[in-house]
Write a protein that holds these residues in place. Structure first.
Motif, PDB file in Angstrom:
ATOM      1  N   VAL A 244       0.834  -1.198   0.000  1.00  0.00           N
ATOM      2  CA  VAL A 244       0.000   0.000   0.000  1.00  0.00           C
ATOM      3  C   VAL A 244       0.871   1.252   0.000  1.00  0.00           C
ATOM      4  N   ARG A 245       1.944   1.256   0.804  1.00  0.00           N
ATOM      5  CA  ARG A 245       2.821   2.424   0.857  1.00  0.00           C
ATOM      6  C   ARG A 245       3.532   2.640  -0.474  1.00  0.00           C
ATOM      7  N   LEU A 246       3.953   1.558  -1.105  1.00  0.00           N
ATOM      8  CA  LEU A 246       4.636   1.688  -2.393  1.00  0.00           C
ATOM      9  C   LEU A 246       3.680   2.162  -3.485  1.00  0.00           C
ATOM     10  N   ARG A 247       2.468   1.646  -3.463  1.00  0.00           N
ATOM     11  CA  ARG A 247       1.499   2.032  -4.497  1.00  0.00           C
ATOM     12  C   ARG A 247       1.006   3.450  -4.290  1.00  0.00           C
ATOM     13  N   GLY A 248       0.664   3.798  -3.057  1.00  0.00           N
ATOM     14  CA  GLY A 248       0.197   5.144  -2.762  1.00  0.00           C
ATOM     15  C   GLY A 248      -1.239   5.363  -3.179  1.00  0.00           C
ATOM     16  N   PRO A 249      -1.701   6.601  -3.119  1.00  0.00           N
ATOM     17  CA  PRO A 249      -3.066   6.928  -3.553  1.00  0.00           C
ATOM     18  C   PRO A 249      -3.263   6.591  -5.028  1.00  0.00           C
ATOM     19  N   PRO A 250      -4.511   6.322  -5.437  1.00  0.00           N
ATOM     20  CA  PRO A 250      -4.753   5.943  -6.839  1.00  0.00           C
ATOM     21  C   PRO A 250      -4.200   6.936  -7.857  1.00  0.00           C
ATOM     22  N   ARG A 251      -4.333   8.221  -7.580  1.00  0.00           N
ATOM     23  CA  ARG A 251      -3.853   9.222  -8.533  1.00  0.00           C
ATOM     24  C   ARG A 251      -2.330   9.138  -8.688  1.00  0.00           C
ATOM     25  N   ALA A 252      -1.624   8.995  -7.553  1.00  0.00           N
ATOM     26  CA  ALA A 252      -0.166   8.887  -7.609  1.00  0.00           C
ATOM     27  C   ALA A 252       0.262   7.597  -8.297  1.00  0.00           C
ATOM     28  N   ALA A 253      -0.452   6.518  -8.028  1.00  0.00           N
ATOM     29  CA  ALA A 253      -0.118   5.235  -8.657  1.00  0.00           C
ATOM     30  C   ALA A 253      -0.294   5.313 -10.165  1.00  0.00           C
ATOM     31  N   MET A 254      -1.383   5.928 -10.610  1.00  0.00           N
ATOM     32  CA  MET A 254      -1.604   6.066 -12.049  1.00  0.00           C
ATOM     33  C   MET A 254      -0.556   6.981 -12.675  1.00  0.00           C
ATOM     34  N   GLY A 255      -0.150   8.028 -11.946  1.00  0.00           N
ATOM     35  CA  GLY A 255       0.898   8.905 -12.462  1.00  0.00           C
ATOM     36  C   GLY A 255       2.215   8.187 -12.623  1.00  0.00           C
ATOM     37  N   ALA A 256       2.567   7.360 -11.633  1.00  0.00           N
ATOM     38  CA  ALA A 256       3.811   6.598 -11.716  1.00  0.00           C
ATOM     39  C   ALA A 256       3.759   5.604 -12.866  1.00  0.00           C
ATOM     40  N   LEU A 257       2.610   4.965 -13.049  1.00  0.00           N
ATOM     41  CA  LEU A 257       2.464   4.022 -14.162  1.00  0.00           C
ATOM     42  C   LEU A 257       2.613   4.749 -15.498  1.00  0.00           C
ATOM     43  N   ALA A 258       2.045   5.943 -15.590  1.00  0.00           N
ATOM     44  CA  ALA A 258       2.166   6.718 -16.824  1.00  0.00           C
ATOM     45  C   ALA A 258       3.618   7.088 -17.100  1.00  0.00           C
ATOM     46  N   VAL A 259       4.371   7.417 -16.052  1.00  0.00           N
ATOM     47  CA  VAL A 259       5.791   7.737 -16.224  1.00  0.00           C
ATOM     48  C   VAL A 259       6.539   6.520 -16.757  1.00  0.00           C
ATOM     49  N   PHE A 260       6.308   5.352 -16.149  1.00  0.00           N
ATOM     50  CA  PHE A 260       7.002   4.139 -16.594  1.00  0.00           C
ATOM     51  C   PHE A 260       6.661   3.822 -18.045  1.00  0.00           C
ATOM     52  N   LEU A 261       5.370   3.876 -18.387  1.00  0.00           N
ATOM     53  CA  LEU A 261       4.967   3.537 -19.752  1.00  0.00           C
ATOM     54  C   LEU A 261       5.526   4.528 -20.765  1.00  0.00           C
ATOM     55  N   SER A 262       5.626   5.790 -20.387  1.00  0.00           N
ATOM     56  CA  SER A 262       6.172   6.799 -21.295  1.00  0.00           C
ATOM     57  C   SER A 262       7.652   6.546 -21.567  1.00  0.00           C
ATOM     58  N   VAL A 263       8.400   6.250 -20.513  1.00  0.00           N
ATOM     59  CA  VAL A 263       9.829   5.948 -20.690  1.00  0.00           C
ATOM     60  C   VAL A 263       9.997   4.701 -21.547  1.00  0.00           C
ATOM     61  N   HIS A 264       9.206   3.680 -21.264  1.00  0.00           N
ATOM     62  CA  HIS A 264       9.298   2.432 -22.028  1.00  0.00           C
ATOM     63  C   HIS A 264       8.976   2.678 -23.502  1.00  0.00           C
ATOM     64  N   LEU A 265       7.937   3.443 -23.755  1.00  0.00           N
ATOM     65  CA  LEU A 265       7.555   3.721 -25.138  1.00  0.00           C
ATOM     66  C   LEU A 265       8.647   4.491 -25.871  1.00  0.00           C
ATOM     67  N   TYR A 266       9.270   5.444 -25.194  1.00  0.00           N
ATOM     68  CA  TYR A 266      10.294   6.261 -25.831  1.00  0.00           C
ATOM     69  C   TYR A 266      11.471   5.399 -26.314  1.00  0.00           C
ATOM     70  N   PHE A 267      11.861   4.432 -25.529  1.00  0.00           N
ATOM     71  CA  PHE A 267      13.036   3.646 -25.895  1.00  0.00           C
ATOM     72  C   PHE A 267      12.715   2.429 -26.753  1.00  0.00           C
ATOM     73  N   TYR A 268      11.534   1.862 -26.612  1.00  0.00           N
ATOM     74  CA  TYR A 268      11.227   0.618 -27.321  1.00  0.00           C
ATOM     75  C   TYR A 268      10.446   0.822 -28.605  1.00  0.00           C
ATOM     76  N   ALA A 269       9.856   1.983 -28.802  1.00  0.00           N
ATOM     77  CA  ALA A 269       9.120   2.209 -30.043  1.00  0.00           C
ATOM     78  C   ALA A 269      10.085   2.247 -31.224  1.00  0.00           C
ATOM     79  N   PRO A 270       9.758   1.586 -32.332  1.00  0.00           N
ATOM     80  CA  PRO A 270      10.646   1.626 -33.503  1.00  0.00           C
ATOM     81  C   PRO A 270      10.717   3.037 -34.084  1.00  0.00           C
ATOM     82  N   ARG A 271      11.888   3.381 -34.600  1.00  0.00           N
ATOM     83  CA  ARG A 271      12.102   4.695 -35.201  1.00  0.00           C
ATOM     84  C   ARG A 271      12.269   4.553 -36.704  1.00  0.00           C
ATOM     85  N   THR A 272      11.560   5.371 -37.426  1.00  0.00           N
ATOM     86  CA  THR A 272      11.684   5.442 -38.883  1.00  0.00           C
ATOM     87  C   THR A 272      11.882   6.894 -39.271  1.00  0.00           C
TER      88      THR A 272
END
Length: 568
Positions: A244-272
């Motif tokens: 619970v402490r690591l996850r935090g409030p729902p808004r903070a948890a969703m924000g952290a997930l968005a940060v992770f997904l954004s970083v992942h997308l930036y590096f793993y998305a193919p570039r053309t």
């Protein structure tokens, strides 16, 4: 030293922060100075070559066989800004390693009041060990993702420590976002992140069990005995509270997930055409496609002939660890044993990192495809936290001896400190800055034994003003009947045999070709100004290349010599 003291975190001058920053400056200098002195290892040459080719073609896609996408994406930016050299290619890794002492501040707390953090002396010790550990120092001057993965992995755990140790009425969401970004960077750095997740799970389980066995800290600072009655329920409750402490409030948890997904997308998305296409296909490739190809190459592919014996890998890993990092191993063992078995308070942060390091001794020899010295990075990095606790023991022993005016105790502490510093310094000199020979335990066999700058100079000079092919590779060792496109992996073994010369030739902007035998060589209208062949073909080519001067170079520690003919 209390955090409330005049030089603690609340003061305008925090001596611990100053010390950590100073150590980071020293660490950065130690990694950047002479960064291009050592020639590229074969693995480095692959990354550098494919990065250059991706700049030429404008396209880049994740391929598990080539490692994580982090270094390719970052080096594309570096090469575009300052050009491609051995030093600039390694610069990103060197900067991450050089700044790593700063992460020690994530673990800083107060000795007597914090269950999760390190004391001031231990924080400085952790920063010093991050700066001067021979394994981390050597591979921070090496174009691989191991050190970035280790550093970002420690940042992830450090942010978790901050979240768990925060006051009940506070939620430091910034650490949650920083941890999410660090996790995304760790995933992009190397496929070995799977090993980190396995180690984290094992370490977390063992840490919970340790807390059940040794009991909790009482108000007097001693440990209370822990029986078996109801312990399962207590443990489940504690685990739930931690999550619970690591996850935090729902808004903070969703924000952290968005940060992770954004970083992942930036590096793993193919570039053309040099950039990321904002399409659903790019998103699918970054998440579903990357996971699918990773599983196919690293799991399915391993089942189809990539297995290896475990014991030789385990023993090689342990031997390299002891040869290059004996001081760190000894300090970590002492720090963990004192935390686990002494009568004083126990700290989960020490236990967790000790168990993480212990699990890595088994996990990485199992999941790796090659037994190599860089695996020790993933054991040394977590071991530094219990090692810092071991240094803290020595500091406290010396302080008590000083308070008692115990000359013998002070002398013993001084001698121990001198032995530790001396041992670490000798290890750094012998390994991180040591010779490129088989006697250096950190040098992999695919590291060239000779300086290759003369080759690059010869190629540049000979190709200046030349029309057509500049460099010719000769022999079936280097040339197949149908050399496929080498701009992206997988590539033929023949192309791999040219490493690391492929990087140097591509860096010079030269045009290359290949012939397999004397007949094909004789059929050429004009022989290029530079011819590269296996060293055993020297006599054959010398007869056919009058007016050329030849030199021999060792492209590895053993069994890889080439002869380079240059037209004068």
């Amino acid at each position: 030293m209390s955090a409330a003291a005049s030089d603690g975190p609340g003061s305008w001058i925090d001596r611990v922060v100053v010390a950590v920053v100073a150590l980071s400056v020293v660490a950065l200098a130690g990694r950047v100075v002479g960064l291009g002195a050592r020639p590229f290892h074969w693995d480095e040459a692959r990354v550098g070559y494919w990065t250059l080719r991706s700049l030429d073609t404008g396209s880049l896609a994740y391929r598990p066989v080539a490692g994580g996408p982090l270094l390719y994406v970052v080096d594309r930016l570096v090469f575009g800004a300052v050009g491609a050299t051995d030093a600039t290619a390694r610069a990103a890794v060197a900067v991450v390693g050089g700044l790593s002492p700063l992460l020690a501040l994530l673990f800083r707390g107060v000795d007597s009041d914090s269950g999760y953090r390190l004391g001031d002396a231990e924080t400085v010790a952790l920063a010093a060990l991050l700066a001067a550990s021979p394994v981390l120092l050597y591979y921070a001057r090496f174009l691989r993702g191991d050190v970035p993965l280790a550093v970002f992995g420690l940042v992830v755990v450090g942010c978790g420590v901050r979240l768990l140790d925060a006051p009940e009425d506070a939620d430091p969401a910034g650490y949650r976002y920083l941890g999410a970004a660090a996790l995304g960077l760790a995933v992009a750095a190397s496929g070995f992140v799977v090993g980190y997740i396995l180690c984290w799970l094992a370490a977390a389980g063992l840490t919970v069990d340790q807390r059940r066995l040794v009991g909790e800290q009482s108000s007097s600072g001693s440990r209370t005995e822990s029986g078996n009655v109801g312990e399962g329920g207590v443990a489940r409750e504690r685990i739930g509270s931690v999550l619970v402490r690591l996850r935090g409030p729902p808004r903070a948890a969703m924000g952290a997930l968005a940060v992770f997904l954004s970083v992942h997308l930036y590096f793993y998305a193919p570039r053309t055409d040099g950039g990321i296409s904002p399409t659903l296909g790019a998103v699918e490739a970054a998440f579903v496609g990357a996971a699918r190809t990773f599983y196919g190459v690293r799991v399915v592919g391993r089942r189809q002939g990539g297995e290896h014996e475990l014991l030789p890998y385990l023993s090689a890993h342990a031997e390299t660890l002891l040869a290059a990092s004996a001081v760190v191993v000894a300090l970590a063992a002492v720090g963990f044993a004192a935390d686990r078995y002494s009568r004083g308070p126990t700290r989960p942060v020490v236990a967790f990192h000790a168990y993480w390091a212990g699990a890595s001794l088994l996990v990485f020899p199992v999941i790796t495809e090659e037994s190599a010295a860089w695996l020790t990075v993933h054991t040394v990095a977590p071991a530094l936290v219990p090692a810092a606790a071991g240094v803290g023991l020595l500091v406290r022993y010396a302080a008590r001896a000083l308070d008692r005016d115990d000359a013998v105790g002070v002398a013993v502490a001084g001698l121990l400190a001198l032995a530790l510093v001396g041992g670490l310094g000798v290890a750094v000199a012998d390994t991180a800055y040591g010779p490129t020979t088989p006697e250096n335990p950190l040098v992999h066999h695919a590291q060239p034994a000779d300086d290759l700058d003369p080759v690059l100079a010869d190629v540049a000079a000979a190709s200046d003003g030349n029309e057509g092919v500049d460099v010719l590779f000769y022999g079936r060792t280097f040339v197949t009947e149908a050399d496929a496109d080498t701009g992206r992996p997988p590539v033929s073994d023949a192309w791999g045999n040219r490493l690391p010369l492929s990087w140097y030739v591509e860096r010079a902007g030269t045009e290359t070709a290949g012939v397999r035998d004397p007949g094909e060589l004789s059929a050429l209208d004009t022989v290029p100004p530079v011819v590269i062949a296996p060293s055993d073909r020297r006599a054959t080519l010398a007869e056919r290349l009058p007016g050329y001067e030849s030199s021999t170079y060792r492209l590895s520690l053993w069994n890889r010599e080439v002869v380079v003919f240059v037209r004068r």
